[in-house]
Design an enzyme around this catalytic site. Sequence first.
Site, PDB file in Angstrom:
ATOM      1  CD  GLU A 105      -5.595   5.383   0.378  1.00  0.00           C
ATOM      2  OE1 GLU A 105      -4.612   6.138   0.580  1.00  0.00           O
ATOM      3  OE2 GLU A 105      -5.802   4.359   1.049  1.00  0.00           O
ATOM      4  CG  HIS A 126      -1.802   1.152   1.367  1.00  0.00           C
ATOM      5  ND1 HIS A 126      -3.117   1.126   0.987  1.00  0.00           N
ATOM      6  CD2 HIS A 126      -1.582   2.404   1.822  1.00  0.00           C
ATOM      7  CE1 HIS A 126      -3.668   2.307   1.198  1.00  0.00           C
ATOM      8  NE2 HIS A 126      -2.755   3.103   1.713  1.00  0.00           N
ATOM      9  CD  GLU A 127       1.490   3.553   3.707  1.00  0.00           C
ATOM     10  OE1 GLU A 127       1.631   4.602   3.046  1.00  0.00           O
ATOM     11  OE2 GLU A 127       0.479   3.319   4.396  1.00  0.00           O
ATOM     12  CG  HIS A 141       0.526   6.389  -0.642  1.00  0.00           C
ATOM     13  ND1 HIS A 141      -0.487   7.104  -1.237  1.00  0.00           N
ATOM     14  CD2 HIS A 141      -0.049   5.718   0.399  1.00  0.00           C
ATOM     15  CE1 HIS A 141      -1.629   6.886  -0.580  1.00  0.00           C
ATOM     16  NE2 HIS A 141      -1.392   6.034   0.407  1.00  0.00           N
TER      17      HIS A 141
END
Lengths: 495, 495
Positions: free
Chosen positions: B291, B261-262, B265
């Site tokens: 996101e 997830h990170e 980003h």
Amino acid sequence: MDAAYADLKERLGEIHDLQKTRALLAWDQQVLMPPGGSGVRAEQIATLDRIAHTTFSSDEIGRLLDRLESFEADRPYDSDEASLVRVTRLDWEKARRVPAELRAEMSRASSLALPVWAAARQTSNFALFLPLLRENLELRRRYIDCFDTYDEPYDVLLDDYERGTTTAEVRAVFERLKVDQVPLVAGATREGERPGRDRPFPLEAQRQFELQVLERFGFERASWRLDPTVHPFASSLGTDDIRLTTRYHEQNLDGLFASMHECGHGLYEHGVSRSLERTPLARGTSLGLHESQSRLWENLVGRSLSFWRFFFPRLRDTFPEALGDVELEDWYASVNWVQPSPIRVEADEATYNLHVILRFELEQELLAGSVEPAELSEIWNARMLDYLGIEPANDRLGVLQDMHWAGGHIGYFSTYALGNVISAQIWERIASELPDLDAQFEQGEFGELRDWLTERLYRHGRKFTPKEMLERIVGGPIDPDPYLRYLGTKLATLT
Amino acid sequence: MDAAYADLKERLGEIHDLQKTRALLAWDQQVLMPPGGSGVRAEQIATLDRIAHTTFSSDEIGRLLDRLESFEADRPYDSDEASLVRVTRLDWEKARRVPAELRAEMSRASSLALPVWAAARQTSNFALFLPLLRENLELRRRYIDCFDTYDEPYDVLLDDYERGTTTAEVRAVFERLKVDQVPLVAGATREGERPGRDRPFPLEAQRQFELQVLERFGFERASWRLDPTVHPFASSLGTDDIRLTTRYHEQNLDGLFASMHECGHGLYEHGVSRSLERTPLARGTSLGLHESQSRLWENLVGRSLSFWRFFFPRLRDTFPEALGDVELEDWYASVNWVQPSPIRVEADEATYNLHVILRFELEQELLAGSVEPAELSEIWNARMLDYLGIEPANDRLGVLQDMHWAGGHIGYFSTYALGNVISAQIWERIASELPDLDAQFEQGEFGELRDWLTERLYRHGRKFTPKEMLERIVGGPIDPDPYLRYLGTKLATLT
């Protein structure tokens, strides 16, 4: 009047925030930052320096200082308030002389130079470093040109690290040290195998052992960190946010001494009175006084027999494979082993000052142009032979070993030897007031020493000049005799 | 004219340096800082915010923007130059409305609240957090009062994270999601034992495995870091200094999904064109678009069958004790397990949006005063029962789980669900243009996907509004249908 003081304090608080943030940028760069970040990091540091410098050297600060003249005169010399105004005035007058753009250029150059220096050191490639050294020297010449009240150009650089101390004063101390220490080293150099070296010291166990030592010195996990880096340093991001860095070697415990050294710096910063937080007084008096504390905790404490009476049994339990056949007396001899070696930060107490004196002399010659940067490596090696009787095998072990010149810190090195000298002056004073100290060390207790130093030195932060501070503690000026006495006595017990 | 542009760019570069430095202060605070540092750290952050805000909202910036009107009009809409002037003008007009002191108060309050929130969460003590929540709400009300052009007060907060998007638009999307997702969750909830859970996953092996995955996504050690923290986040200190944080659990691999997830980003920030470095365009378009990328890499890639066809054999080799008896199909079912649970960041794809919708509604009710902060914990738990059919056992698993309200980020949560919706819209587009993607994932190749996203989205940074950006990529406005289609199809294959 009080409103002017509150206004000054608020402005200085903001500038302090910028400087501490800048310290985090530098800490992060040396400890954690991925190399890709170096380009924008240099810009970030330059921007913070520029804003801090512009804000500080503004007319508004000058006007507030003028308005606070009688406010200062009405208060005791050593009060927080009078000291803040007095020290800020000296800082401001100095800052006004340096254009913001030159400041920014100096800080940008040093940020960009650090990774190049690291690469040059790694590959022992002096040619890679040479253009950066030339640029840093040129920037320092331009810096010196901003001033006009000095006996020698080098005084200007020295004053940044050791306010009010002249090149001539340092030279006098160093000449005395050189006369005594060169023959002392020749006579005390050890032959044979140094006990407890080239043995396996697992890194994680080293780290755990170090933390045990540091926690007895005053390190607390709530306010301190300890991280590995290339060139150890200590940084204070706040009086309760102290960052020590160290480096570990798999085959010896040199890292422990680096950690005790940096812990001395940390104890000084952590001991500053909380009433000075977020002011320009919230740090040590000078680099020389600062170094007196790192050297005191590293050497006068950490290489003493009483210290090891407590810690050596624990050390041997931690590293049975490395130290199972070593006795306390051998270990004490080992950590005080006199043997000329090329690296300053690993030098013993007898040879260390000679490393510094070499740099002190070379810096002056580089500035004056009597030594060319291109010939520096050769001259460095020749002078090592004169002073220490050895020649570095390569530039990694020679002229490239330290980051200071890459960082633009010319004039900084001499404070290391001043620190040694001052540490022994303070130690003689402590010994006369706390006769029970050895017995305490043998119990692993260092609280009384730390409290004495906090009361006499640390809590005052940067209120006084180095000369004033030393006068308050030992009742006199800088004096090489206590260090030479200490060294002579210690070496006599060891040979 | 070009001089005005150069002047603007230099000023914006300095402000960008301050903002990135501020990001380091925050990263350090959450990852490494000893707790003793929190007091001065809050001051440091407030000072940097204040200087950045004052410098940016100055008359000089306004004058430069006025002088650059025809400069902007003469250049293509999507050029770096026109975009910088256009976006800066919108930022400036917004910034001018907020007094520097209010900004500083907001940032100081959030810095001071974070450690208290962490303590309150640790001990599940909502009362400890309550006064800080009240203060943050009051500060947001004062912030909203600085503006006058909105349909609903909440629009002002939303606009900070998702420029030009209104509460009504978000509400329409969320109502549609709620209507479909509440029954969908009820129907898809899994019973029985979830494979590969509550088994031993040694932490260091997790870290090594994660790095293998992330490196195939685009993580490079020269420009990225991965560190543990309490609440995972990603931070860019520069386009080549990307910091991911994650958290590890000893008995499951949830941390891997947090890291993917990170990483999404990070890929977005790292993919911004280098021509935008040190400008306010050097970051993602909006939090919703941001996101969409974290969710895309975490879910559409990281929970796909083709991804696990490549990685599962490697995973089982890494954790033989935990996964020796688990087959690929079981594992695929496990990582897509639908089961209502209290923690948002651990929620599956079917329940996640409902966590967000709950917060979106509560935020508006808190601001309007129709929900009192003191009754928040109770209402939170009741609403969890309505939407997800479960009640959190305590506030640590309920209202205290997220740091956002402590940090003052009210209005932020909705962007998480917008991100899910947008990720599926983009994914449908990608699937139509890159039909070979599944075969590539089965070989552990993700380069074509990353290049497509970089070309279509990442490189543009913040040149366009979220609506413009989405229009450019998918040819239309935000639309919940692709996400509901994606979810329906996936759940159908799993039950």
